[in-house]
Scaffold this motif. Sequence first.
Motif, PDB file in Angstrom:
ATOM      1  N   SER A  10      79.335  25.239  31.591  1.00 42.59           N
ATOM      2  CA  SER A  10      78.661  23.963  31.312  1.00 42.59           C
ATOM      3  C   SER A  10      77.295  23.936  31.986  1.00 42.59           C
ATOM      4  CB  SER A  10      79.527  22.793  31.770  1.00 42.59           C
ATOM      5  OG  SER A  10      80.681  22.708  30.988  1.00 42.59           O
ATOM      6  N   SER A  16      69.255  19.141  29.466  1.00 45.28           N
ATOM      7  CA  SER A  16      69.117  18.149  30.520  1.00 45.28           C
ATOM      8  C   SER A  16      67.906  17.239  30.384  1.00 45.28           C
ATOM      9  CB  SER A  16      69.128  18.763  31.905  1.00 45.28           C
ATOM     10  OG  SER A  16      68.832  20.069  31.964  1.00 45.28           O
ATOM     11  N   LYS A  22      73.852  10.672  30.806  1.00 45.02           N
ATOM     12  CA  LYS A  22      75.281  10.413  30.599  1.00 45.02           C
ATOM     13  C   LYS A  22      75.831  11.312  29.490  1.00 45.02           C
ATOM     14  CE  LYS A  22      77.080   6.247  31.459  1.00 45.02           C
ATOM     15  NZ  LYS A  22      77.376   4.823  31.302  1.00 45.02           N
ATOM     16  N   GLN A  23      75.084  11.441  28.411  1.00 49.10           N
ATOM     17  CA  GLN A  23      75.515  12.312  27.317  1.00 49.10           C
ATOM     18  C   GLN A  23      75.502  13.768  27.774  1.00 49.10           C
ATOM     19  OE1 GLN A  23      72.962  12.310  23.859  1.00 49.10           O
ATOM     20  NE2 GLN A  23      74.516  13.260  22.581  1.00 49.10           N
ATOM     21  N   ASN A  24      74.478  14.153  28.530  1.00 48.78           N
ATOM     22  CA  ASN A  24      74.359  15.523  29.012  1.00 48.78           C
ATOM     23  C   ASN A  24      75.564  15.908  29.869  1.00 48.78           C
ATOM     24  OD1 ASN A  24      73.063  18.054  29.530  1.00 48.78           O
ATOM     25  ND2 ASN A  24      72.398  17.244  31.497  1.00 48.78           N
ATOM     26  N   THR A  25      75.986  15.036  30.764  1.00 43.59           N
ATOM     27  CA  THR A  25      77.123  15.368  31.630  1.00 43.59           C
ATOM     28  C   THR A  25      78.452  15.306  30.879  1.00 43.59           C
ATOM     29  OG1 THR A  25      77.207  13.103  32.453  1.00 43.59           O
ATOM     30  CG2 THR A  25      75.985  14.700  33.778  1.00 43.59           C
ATOM     31  N   SER A  26      78.491  14.588  29.765  1.00 43.06           N
ATOM     32  CA  SER A  26      79.749  14.492  29.016  1.00 43.06           C
ATOM     33  C   SER A  26      80.026  15.738  28.166  1.00 43.06           C
ATOM     34  CB  SER A  26      79.756  13.249  28.121  1.00 43.06           C
ATOM     35  OG  SER A  26      78.915  13.438  27.000  1.00 43.06           O
ATOM     36  N   LEU A  27      78.988  16.494  27.830  1.00 45.35           N
ATOM     37  CA  LEU A  27      79.169  17.700  27.019  1.00 45.35           C
ATOM     38  C   LEU A  27      79.574  18.870  27.910  1.00 45.35           C
ATOM     39  CD1 LEU A  27      76.018  17.459  24.725  1.00 45.35           C
ATOM     40  CD2 LEU A  27      78.386  16.991  24.081  1.00 45.35           C
ATOM     41  N   ALA A  28      80.647  19.542  27.548  1.00 45.38           N
ATOM     42  CA  ALA A  28      81.132  20.650  28.368  1.00 45.38           C
ATOM     43  C   ALA A  28      81.346  21.900  27.523  1.00 45.38           C
ATOM     44  CB  ALA A  28      82.449  20.258  29.038  1.00 45.38           C
ATOM     45  N   GLU A  31      81.000  22.603  23.594  1.00 48.97           N
ATOM     46  CA  GLU A  31      80.358  21.400  23.034  1.00 48.97           C
ATOM     47  C   GLU A  31      78.840  21.487  23.169  1.00 48.97           C
ATOM     48  OE1 GLU A  31      83.171  17.588  23.755  1.00 48.97           O
ATOM     49  OE2 GLU A  31      82.424  18.575  25.579  1.00 48.97           O
ATOM     50  N   ARG A  32      78.369  22.074  24.275  1.00 45.57           N
ATOM     51  CA  ARG A  32      76.926  22.202  24.510  1.00 45.57           C
ATOM     52  C   ARG A  32      76.310  23.150  23.468  1.00 45.57           C
ATOM     53  NH1 ARG A  32      75.713  19.636  28.894  1.00 45.57           N
ATOM     54  NH2 ARG A  32      73.756  20.631  29.429  1.00 45.57           N
TER      55      ARG A  32
END
Length: 173
Positions: A10, A16, A22-28, A31-32
Amino acid sequence: MVGPKNPTSSVCWCLSHRIPAKQNTSLAGQERADFVEALTRKRTKPGVLAYDGDEVVGWAAVAPRADLPFARSTKIPHVDDQDAWSVWCVRVRPGHRGRGISHVLLEGAVAYAAQRGAPVVEGYPVDNQGEKVDLTMAYVGTRVLFEKAGFTLAARTEATSAGFPRVVMRRNE
């Protein structure tokens, strides 16, 4: 070029500064990668690539500032009301550095933005005054890199990267 060796990691994927935190940290993990792949299918592409033959050796992210978190930044000021495009990530693959590829990438990013109608292109590099910048944070570029590409200092910022102040550099098209 923008993803990790391990596709389930991730790490940035150059997201970034492209999407809200918030969206950036939610993608793992995958998904990225999937998110970036979807960006490549849009009319406005997420950036430009540099090649050495068939091998991708560099990447520069470029997009309308209005579409990025920079549009709401409290640390990087808006210079004026022009519809600026931002270049915020310039990466060259190890083994290919020191050959001027970052200069070619920056020119390519400016050309792409101009082709898409950008009246001005800006970047937010460090003003490192010739001091060495840690490679993990060097993706923002240096003031000298942008100056060599015809950009001029437009504003100072309250932002830093790798301990160096960042500046707004601009080039009119």
